[in-house]
Each structure stands twice: as structure tokens, then as C-alpha cells.
Design an enzyme around this catalytic site. Structure first.
Site, PDB file in Angstrom:
ATOM      1  N   ARG A 166     -10.813  -0.103  14.702  1.00  7.96           N
ATOM      2  CA  ARG A 166     -10.678   0.720  13.511  1.00  7.96           C
ATOM      3  C   ARG A 166     -11.662   0.174  12.475  1.00  7.96           C
ATOM      4  O   ARG A 166     -12.778   0.625  12.387  1.00  7.96           O
ATOM      5  CB  ARG A 166      -9.222   0.655  13.018  1.00  7.96           C
ATOM      6  CG  ARG A 166      -8.908   1.623  11.920  1.00  7.96           C
ATOM      7  CD  ARG A 166      -7.395   1.667  11.615  1.00  7.96           C
ATOM      8  NE  ARG A 166      -6.886   0.414  11.042  1.00  7.96           N
ATOM      9  CZ  ARG A 166      -5.637   0.263  10.585  1.00  7.96           C
ATOM     10  NH1 ARG A 166      -4.777   1.273  10.656  1.00  7.96           N
ATOM     11  NH2 ARG A 166      -5.249  -0.889  10.089  1.00  7.96           N
ATOM     12  N   CYS A 224      13.399  23.760   1.729  1.00  8.23           N
ATOM     13  CA  CYS A 224      12.415  24.359   0.830  1.00  8.23           C
ATOM     14  C   CYS A 224      11.627  23.258   0.122  1.00  8.23           C
ATOM     15  O   CYS A 224      11.892  22.073   0.304  1.00  8.23           O
ATOM     16  CB  CYS A 224      13.102  25.224  -0.217  1.00  8.23           C
ATOM     17  SG  CYS A 224      14.219  26.433   0.472  1.00  8.23           S
ATOM     18  N   ASP A 234      11.655  22.393  -3.030  1.00 14.77           N
ATOM     19  CA  ASP A 234      12.421  21.618  -4.007  1.00 14.77           C
ATOM     20  C   ASP A 234      13.915  21.631  -3.749  1.00 14.77           C
ATOM     21  O   ASP A 234      14.669  21.009  -4.479  1.00 14.77           O
ATOM     22  CB  ASP A 234      12.197  22.185  -5.419  1.00 14.77           C
ATOM     23  CG  ASP A 234      10.766  22.576  -5.632  1.00 14.77           C
ATOM     24  OD1 ASP A 234       9.915  21.694  -5.443  1.00 14.77           O
ATOM     25  OD2 ASP A 234      10.511  23.753  -5.938  1.00 14.77           O
ATOM     26  N   LYS A 294       0.844  -1.196   0.000  1.00 14.86           N
ATOM     27  CA  LYS A 294       0.000   0.000   0.000  1.00 14.86           C
ATOM     28  C   LYS A 294       0.881   1.248   0.000  1.00 14.86           C
ATOM     29  O   LYS A 294       2.076   1.164   0.268  1.00 14.86           O
ATOM     30  CB  LYS A 294      -0.897  -0.025   1.233  1.00 14.86           C
ATOM     31  CG  LYS A 294      -0.133  -0.083   2.552  1.00 14.86           C
ATOM     32  CD  LYS A 294      -1.065  -0.405   3.711  1.00 14.86           C
ATOM     33  CE  LYS A 294      -0.305  -0.367   5.034  1.00 14.86           C
ATOM     34  NZ  LYS A 294      -1.157  -0.751   6.159  1.00 14.86           N
ATOM     35  N   HIS A 333      -6.407  -7.380  12.976  1.00 16.30           N
ATOM     36  CA  HIS A 333      -5.167  -6.613  12.977  1.00 16.30           C
ATOM     37  C   HIS A 333      -4.773  -6.343  14.421  1.00 16.30           C
ATOM     38  O   HIS A 333      -5.596  -5.908  15.232  1.00 16.30           O
ATOM     39  CB  HIS A 333      -5.393  -5.296  12.226  1.00 16.30           C
ATOM     40  CG  HIS A 333      -4.126  -4.573  11.879  1.00 16.30           C
ATOM     41  ND1 HIS A 333      -3.034  -5.192  11.305  1.00 16.30           N
ATOM     42  CD2 HIS A 333      -3.780  -3.259  12.007  1.00 16.30           C
ATOM     43  CE1 HIS A 333      -2.069  -4.299  11.098  1.00 16.30           C
ATOM     44  NE2 HIS A 333      -2.509  -3.124  11.517  1.00 16.30           N
ATOM     45  N   ARG A 389       0.761 -10.369   6.830  1.00 14.47           N
ATOM     46  CA  ARG A 389       0.698  -9.154   5.997  1.00 14.47           C
ATOM     47  C   ARG A 389       1.859  -8.236   6.330  1.00 14.47           C
ATOM     48  O   ARG A 389       1.691  -7.191   6.947  1.00 14.47           O
ATOM     49  CB  ARG A 389      -0.623  -8.416   6.253  1.00 14.47           C
ATOM     50  CG  ARG A 389      -1.878  -9.234   6.032  1.00 14.47           C
ATOM     51  CD  ARG A 389      -3.116  -8.391   6.295  1.00 14.47           C
ATOM     52  NE  ARG A 389      -3.113  -7.778   7.602  1.00 14.47           N
ATOM     53  CZ  ARG A 389      -3.658  -8.312   8.691  1.00 14.47           C
ATOM     54  NH1 ARG A 389      -4.274  -9.486   8.634  1.00 14.47           N
ATOM     55  NH2 ARG A 389      -3.600  -7.672   9.834  1.00 14.47           N
ATOM     56  N   TYR A 437      14.710  30.974   3.530  1.00 15.59           N
ATOM     57  CA  TYR A 437      13.442  31.614   3.898  1.00 15.59           C
ATOM     58  C   TYR A 437      13.462  31.971   5.366  1.00 15.59           C
ATOM     59  O   TYR A 437      13.921  31.198   6.205  1.00 15.59           O
ATOM     60  CB  TYR A 437      12.284  30.639   3.659  1.00 15.59           C
ATOM     61  CG  TYR A 437      11.907  30.464   2.216  1.00 15.59           C
ATOM     62  CD1 TYR A 437      11.593  31.561   1.411  1.00 15.59           C
ATOM     63  CD2 TYR A 437      11.833  29.195   1.658  1.00 15.59           C
ATOM     64  CE1 TYR A 437      11.234  31.381   0.088  1.00 15.59           C
ATOM     65  CE2 TYR A 437      11.476  29.007   0.341  1.00 15.59           C
ATOM     66  CZ  TYR A 437      11.171  30.105  -0.438  1.00 15.59           C
ATOM     67  OH  TYR A 437      10.811  29.935  -1.742  1.00 15.59           O
TER      68      TYR A 437
END
Ligand SMILES: *Cc1c(COP(=O)(O)O)cnc(C)c1O
Length: 765
Positions: free
Chosen positions: A524, A705, A707, A430, A552, A611, A657
Site C-alpha cells: 500500500r 431513512c 434522518d 484517525k 504495517h 499503533r 419509502y
């Protein structure tokens, strides 16, 4: 790009096939098949036509080793030289007894040994290997200081010098200076047909062949015919005037070779129009790789076969084998080919290892074999010629993730070994396999024999199906009724998150496969474990195929007394429900409750599946846990980026920044091509985090930042734009684990991993 790749692939075909022709021609050189018919005919075949063979081999080498860039492909060059050296070494050993038997090595001085090993070869055909190595290194060296054109000119001059020591020697002899020069040469090596004078020109021609724009096959064929006829004239004239000392080099040979090679390249391009047919022909590919190996071994082995055939003819009184030149040639060729083929098959099998027990072996075996097969595939395609290294393009990207395939394998085996044989892995892929790339990871796992996966939502399942992932795919989370059709269409197994949801699923009206989620204490998803009636009711629903039941565990990471008893209570509640269902006549085809921590801490609670998620990726949620299990697991992921620029930040200046960072003294800083949009937590700012460059630690300064990120590289020598920075992974002695990042960011590794930016390229290494 892909088109380009296809074209290349096609080009290999005709070249690979032509290797066999070339090998047959080399055998002709050494057996003179037509002598019984006519001396002239034999001269034509063995001394003129067959002379294309060796230049052809040089050209193939030139094209593939260099790929047009002998100046930059350093690693390739040395790899290739090493490979040839190994082949040469084997051949020298192989021919030691043959040479002794033939009396070649009687009264050899140290100088003779040097001459033989470095120039002439220890048997008459083995000169090719040292020549090839010397030529490749020479051209590589030339590429360091000359431009392409200059290299070609120099190589042509060398060839010219070689020519006058070979076919045109008679002319050189008449000029005293030249005669003296060649005299000196021949005291070092017996022929000018070697790595200095002959190989460079053909290596370069091969390297250039792909580039030339001349593609019109009519012109190419015309060029080949004309130049070949002219070269034949040249050869017969030289013979007539008795100028030849040897007959390996003709002035027109490079011209003939240029046209021939171009034609072969063009033919290759026409063989397959469509990549899909290439893919569907694994047999053909296998044949091709045999063609490469067989031609190499024919080259190496045929002189030994000649000796054996002669010996056998004498002993068995089968003089026909040697008396008739054509028969002799055919016998030697066929025998060499047969032995070489046998060699090739044996070599393949040695690499492949045992595959007989493939079907019956345990799962771990099956997995190991799958891995071996894949490695074999990689080996099998590299014959004497190496394909250009694929997949290195990502390193040109700004930032990327490297997945360590062998670490992933290792973790699969390690986790399987903790579980009983009846419990299989159902890896959690996942969230794009915890940021690693679900498709890449699932493919590797599928190859390793994994046949069940779990994902968070239907969309993730669909993506895997579209990429060819088979077996069960369990959707762990809620799927909107609008998407039930996807479940059906892509054969996904849906979790029943509660009784009301089961009613909705059933109302879809067509059979859906489900696993019923059971809530044993996490609260859950799932039907409460004390609602036996509800679960039984789900079993009764007309359109639901209940394939399994799972719960679970929510504190399986804890080994405290409280944690243990909670986990124990969850397991008991689950097992009790399963038992009650079975009593009522509702069998549970499969049950599962373990995730990573469960497998590690409570292996005895196994079901039919485990799992596993985070552990499969070689880490655990926290640094402490990961450290505790570091002998069992290996981290799969590394994160890397590049230095974009290096500059000075002077005392008192601020950076970034919010000007949060101010230099206390002059410092050198580097800006990296990675930011929080790539998954680097923004909380790493302000001197909390660091990266690794050249094996040193570079602290982050200012704020991360979106990027870009700036780091302090004051203490690190030679940092420059384009250098690699490791954000997660090893670099020299140091390592930054994803757990360190998580700790600095105040979260768990799972979160850092699953937030890896979509724009990072993922590559398996
Ligand atoms: C994510 C998840 C897993 C895998 O958990 P790990 O701790 O990463 O091994 C297993 N089962 C369920 C229901 C999950 O949501």
C-alpha cells in the site's frame, strides 16, 4: 450558554466565603462572646446578628439543591438528602461520647430517642441536619402538588406558626387554643425552629434568590440596612416584653436574608470579570473548596471544641480560656477552624490517595494516578453544595454517542499490559478516532499518559494540535506538498510514503520530521523493504529528520498457518532492513509495526510503539474476534436516539419509502430520531436490524431513512415520544454491539464506527 456558566461559577465564590462568616457566627451563638462587656451587646451579636447564619445555610442549600426547581430535581434532592444523612450519621456518632460525658443521654426513653434523632438532634447544634433533610423533602413534596407562589405562601404560613412557638411564644400563650396547640407540638419536638416550620421558607427563598430581578446594589444595601435595623428593634422589643421562648426566628429575618443573599450573589458576579483569570487561579479554587469543607466542619465540631476547651481550662488551670467571654470565643473559633482545616486536608488526601510516587512509577501507575487525579478533581469540587450536573444537555439532542471513559482506560491498561515496558502506545485516532471524536479521545488518552498519536492526514493532526494535544502526532497517509507548511507549523511527523515523496518533502527546504514507511508485503504505502539504497538515501536528505521507521502488517488478524508465515515474513523483512541500516551507520531512533491485531496475536513482535486503533475502542473488526477477546476489552461507544412518535400501523398498511413493509397484523410502531446520515447503515432495513427500547428488542421496519428510522414496538409496554432508544450498547439485559451492526450490514466494525455521523453529539460519560 458559556457566559451563563461563568456567571454561575462566579456566584459561588462569595457564597462559599460567606460560609466561613456564618460558621463563625454560629460559634458566637454558642459561646456568647460579648457577655463580659454588656448583656445587650451580646444579645445583639449572638441572638440577633448571628441568627442570619442558619437561614443562610438553608438558602444556599435551597439554591443549589433546587436550582429553582425543587419540583423536578428528584435525583438531586435524594442525593443531597443522602449526603446530609451521612454527615448527620457521622456527627451523631462523633457526639455520642461527648453527650454521654455531658450527661445528655441519661434516662432517655424511646420517644426521646426518636425526638432527638428526627427533630432536635442528638446534640444541641445537630438539629440542623434533620431539619435540613426534612425541609428539603417537604419542599420537594410541596413542589409535587403546588405552584411556586403557593409553595412560598405555605412556607411563609409555616414560618408564621413557627414564629409563635419561638420569639413570639408569649403572645401564643395568651390564647388558649394556640397554647394547647404548641403544648402538643413541644411534646413532639422541643422547638418550632426545625425542618417543618423554619427550613422550607429559607430553602425556597434561596431557590428563588437567583431569579429575582432586583439587582441595583444601592437598593439592596438600603433594604438590608433598613430591614436589619428593624429586625434588631423587633428582637429587643420581644426581649423587653419577655415574649421569647427561643430566639431563632424573627418576623423580619426572611426579609433581611433576602437582601443579604441577593447582595452576596451580586458581589460574586463582580469578583471576576473574565473567565481566563478564573482559569488561571487554581489555587483560589482550591481555597474555595476548602472554605466549603472547613465551614461545614466548624459547624459540626465547635461544640466538641467548647467541651474540650472547658475541660482543658479546668485541668491545666488556664481559667483565662473560659473566664473571659471574648477570649473563650476566639480560642474556640480558632481551634475549631484549625481542627476543621486539618480535617479538610486529611479528607482531601484520603480521596487523592498516594501521589508521591507519581514521577517514578511505571506508565500504568502514572496512568492510574492521572485517572485518580481526575476523579479527585470531580470530587473536590463537590463540597456540601453540588454544582448543577453539567453536560446533561446532550440528552436533549436527537441522537448522540456516549463514550465510556472508564472502558477506554481499561483498554489502555489491558493493551499496555500485553506489551513489554519498552513498547509504548501510539493510538490511532484517525477518522475522528474511529468515529468516537478524536479530540475527546486524545484528551482522555493524553491525561492517561499517552504521548504519541497517529492520524490519517495533516488536517486531523492540526485539529488535535489546536485542541492542545501534545507529543508526537504521526500522519500515516499522504500529505500534499501544498500542506507541508502545516506539518512544519504544527510539528506533525509525516510518513514517507515512497522515495519520490521523500524528494518532494526534502525540497520543501525546511526541516521536516518523518517516519519512513516500509512496505513489507501490504503493498500500500512505503518504500519496499528490499530497497536498502533508497532508504539510506532518504536518511541522507538534508531537510529530513528521520525519527522512525515502520511497517504495517496486513494479515496479523489471521492465525492460520498461511497467515502466520506471511506475518512472520513481513516482520523478518522489516527487522532485516533495520539491521542492515544500522550496519551502514543509519540508526533507527524508533521502529513500529503493530496495530491492534498484532498486539493481540503477535505480542512478541513489539517495537518501540504499537499503533493500536480498533482494539482501543474495545471491539475488533468482526463479531467472532470481538467475542474471542471480550474478557480483555470493553466497548467504549454507545449510540442512542429518541422516540419521536408512536402510532398504529393497521393490518395491510405499508410504511416507509418504497412501501417495502406491509403490516401482517395491527401493530404499534415508533419513529426514531436517527438515520443513515448518522451512521446507521441503510442495509439494516427490512427487518435485518433492531434497536433496544426499555430493555426490549424493537425490529427495524421499512427502510432506514436519512434522518429517521421506524421500528416495531408492538410488544413493548409504555413506549412514548421522548423515550430513549439504544442503537449500539446495553439496555437492560440486552446489548447490541457495533459488531452486530457490522455483521448485519456485511462490513467490519471499523467501517461502521468511522462512518458515525458528524452531527451526532459525542459525550464522555
Ligand atoms: C489504521 C492504522 C492502524 C490502526 O489499526 P487498527 O487495526 O485499528 O489497530 C495502524 N497502522 C496503520 C498504518 C493504520 O493505517
Amino acid at each position: 450558554m458559556e457566559k451563563y456558566g461563568i456567571k454561575r461559577k462566579k456566584r459561588y465564590d462569595s457564597l462559599d466565603w460567606f460560609r466561613l462568616v456564618a460558621a463563625a457566627l454560629v460559634v458566637a451563638i454558642h459561646t456568647s462572646p460579648l457577655t463580659d462587656f454588656s448583656e445587650d451587646a451580646d444579645f445583639f451579636l449572638a441572638r440577633v446578628l448571628a441568627r442570619i447564619a442558619v437561614p443562610f445555610f438553608f438558602m444556599v442549600t435551597g439554591q443549589f439543591v433546587a436550582a429553582g426547581q425543587l419540583d423536578t430535581g428528584k435525583r438531586r434532592v435524594f442525593q443531597y438528602v443522602k449526603k446530609i444523612a451521612a454527615l448527620y450519621g457521622i456527627s451523631v456518632l462523633l457526639y455520642l461520647p461527648v453527650g454521654i460525658y455531658a450527661g445528655h443521654y441519661q434516662e432517655v426513653s424511646a420517644a426521646d430517642v426518636f425526638r432527638m434523632l428526627v427533630f432536635d438532634g442528638t446534640f444541641y447544634h445537630l438539629w440542623y441536619f434533620p431539619a435540613c433533610m426534612a425541609g428539603v423533602l417537604l419542599v420537594y413534596g410541596m413542589g409535587k402538588c403546588l405552584k411556586e407562589k403557593q409553595m412560598l405562601i405555605l412556607a411563609a404560613v409555616l414560618y408564621g406558626i413557627g414564629l409563635f412557638g419561638d420569639s413570639y411564644y408569649g403572645l401564643a400563650q395568651q390564647v388558649p387554643v394556640a397554647a394547647g396547640f404548641y403544648e402538643a407540638c413541644f411534646s413532639v419536638f422541643s422547638y418550632t425552629r426545625n425542618g417543618i416550620f423554619m427550613a422550607p421558607l429559607f430553602l425556597l427563598l434561596g431557590a428563588q434568590a437567583g431569579k429575582s430581578k432586583l439587582k441595583d446594589t444601592r437598593i439592596l444595601w438600603a433594604g438590608l440596612c433598613i430591614s436589619f435595623v428593624a429586625m434588631s428593634e423587633e428582637a429587643f422589643l420581644l426581649r423587653y416584653f419577655e415574649l421569647q421562648r427561643h430566639d431563632s426566628m424573627y418576623a423580619l429575618l426572611p426579609v433581611v436574608m433576602f437582601f443579604l443573599y441577593k447582595i452576596l450573589l451580586e458581589m460574586g458576579c463582580g469578583i471576576q470579570k473574565d473567565i481566563s483569570t478564573v482559569r488561571k487561579e487554581p489555587g483560589r479554587k482550591r481555597m474555595l473548596s476548602y472554605a466549603v469543607t472547613v465551614s461545614t466542619w466548624i459547624y459540626v465540631l465547635h461544640p466538641a471544641v467548647i467541651v474540650v476547651v472547658r475541660g482543658a481550662a479546668k485541668v491545666l488551670k488556664l481559667e483565662v480560656l473560659t473566664d473571659h467571654s471574648m477570649v473563650h470565643y476566639i480560642v474556640v473559633l480558632l481551634l475549631s477552624a484549625a481542627v476543621s482545616f486539618l480535617f479538610a486536608v486529611i479528607l482531601k488526601h484520603c480521596r487523592r490517595g498516594r501521589i508521591g510516587s507519581q514521577r517514578t512509577g511505571s506508565r500504568a501507575d502514572g496512568f492510574r494516578q492521572a485517572r485518580d487525579r481526575r476523579q479527585d478533581k470531580a470530587l473536590g469540587e463537590s463540597g456540601m453544595v453540588q454544582e448543577p450536573a453539567a453536560g446533561t444537555g446532550y440528552r436533549c439532542g436527537r441522537a448522540w454517542l456516549e463514550l465510556d471513559r472508564s472502558a477506554l482506560y481499561h483498554n489502555v491498561v489491558a493493551l499496555r499490559e500485553r506489551l513489554p515496558d519498552s513498547c509504548r502506545l501510539m493510538p490511532a485516532v484517525k477518522a475522528d478516532a474511529y468515529g468516537h471524536s478524536a479530540v475527546l479521545v486524545a484528551k482522555i488518552l493524553q491525561d492517561a499518559g499517552v504521548d504519541a498519536f497517529c492520524v490519517a492526514c495533516a488536517k486531523e493532526g492540526v485539529q488535535l494540535r489546536k485542541k492542545g494535544i501534545q507529543g508526537m502526532i504521526l500522519v500515516l497517509g499522504y500529505t500534499h506538498p501544498q500542506q507541508f507548511a502545516l506539518l512544519e507549523k504544527y510539528c506533525l511527523t509525516q510518513t514517507v510514503v515512497d522515495h519520490a515523496y521523500a524528494i518532494q518533502l526534502d525540497a520543501y527546504g525546511r526541516t521536516l520530521h518523518v517516519h519512513i514507511g516500509i512496505d513489507t508485503g501490504m503493498h500500500r504505502l512505503g518504500v519496499r523493504s528490499d530497497r536498502l539504497e533508497q532508504v539510506a538515501d532518504i536518511y541522507e536528505m538534508e531537510h529530513l529528520a528521520v525519527d522512525g521507521l515502520y511497517t504495517h502488517l496486513c494479515v496479523s488478524d489471521s492465525m492460520t498457518a498461511d497467515g502466520r508465515s506471511y506475518t512472520d515474513a513481513q516482520a523478518q523483512a522489516f527487522y532485516r532492513l533495520v539491521a542492515q541500516l544500522e550496519q551502514r551507520g543509519y540508526p533507527c531512533p524508533c521502529i513500529h509495526m503493530q496495530a491492534s491485531y498484532g498486539v493481540l496475536n503477535y505480542p512478541e513482535l513489539a517495537g518501540d510503539y504499537a499503533r493500536v486503533g480498533i482494539a482501543l475502542y474495545g471491539v475488533l473488526s468482526t463479531s467472532e474476534d470481538t467475542a474471542g477477546w471480550q474478557n480483555l476489552l470493553q466497548p467504549v461507544l454507545s449510540m442512542k436516539a429518541r422516540v419521536a412518535t408512536v402510532k398504529m400501523l393497521y393490518r395491510g398498511e405499508s410504511a416507509g419509502y418504497g412501501i417495502r413493509f406491509t403490516a401482517k397484523q395491527d401493530m404499534k410502531i415508533a419513529t426514531l430520531t436517527v438515520g443513515y446520515a448518522d451512521g446507521l447503515p441503510r442495509t439494516l432495513s427490512e427487518g435485518v436490524g433492531s434497536v433496544l427500547i426499555h430493555g426490549y428488542r424493537a425490529p427495524v421496519i421499512g427502510r432506514v431513512c436519512m434522518d429517521q428510522t421506524t421500528v416495531d414496538v408492538s410488544g413493548i409496554p409504555h413506549v412514548q415520544a421522548g423515550d430513549e432508544a439504544v442503537l449500539i450498547g446495553r439496555c437492560g439485559e440486552l446489548e447490541i454491539s457495533v459488531c452486530d451492526l457490522a455483521a448485519q450490514a456485511g462490513t467490519i466494525t471499523n467501517e461502521i464506527l468511522s462512518r458515525m455521523g458528524a452531527r451526532l453529539e459525542r459525550v464522555v460519560v
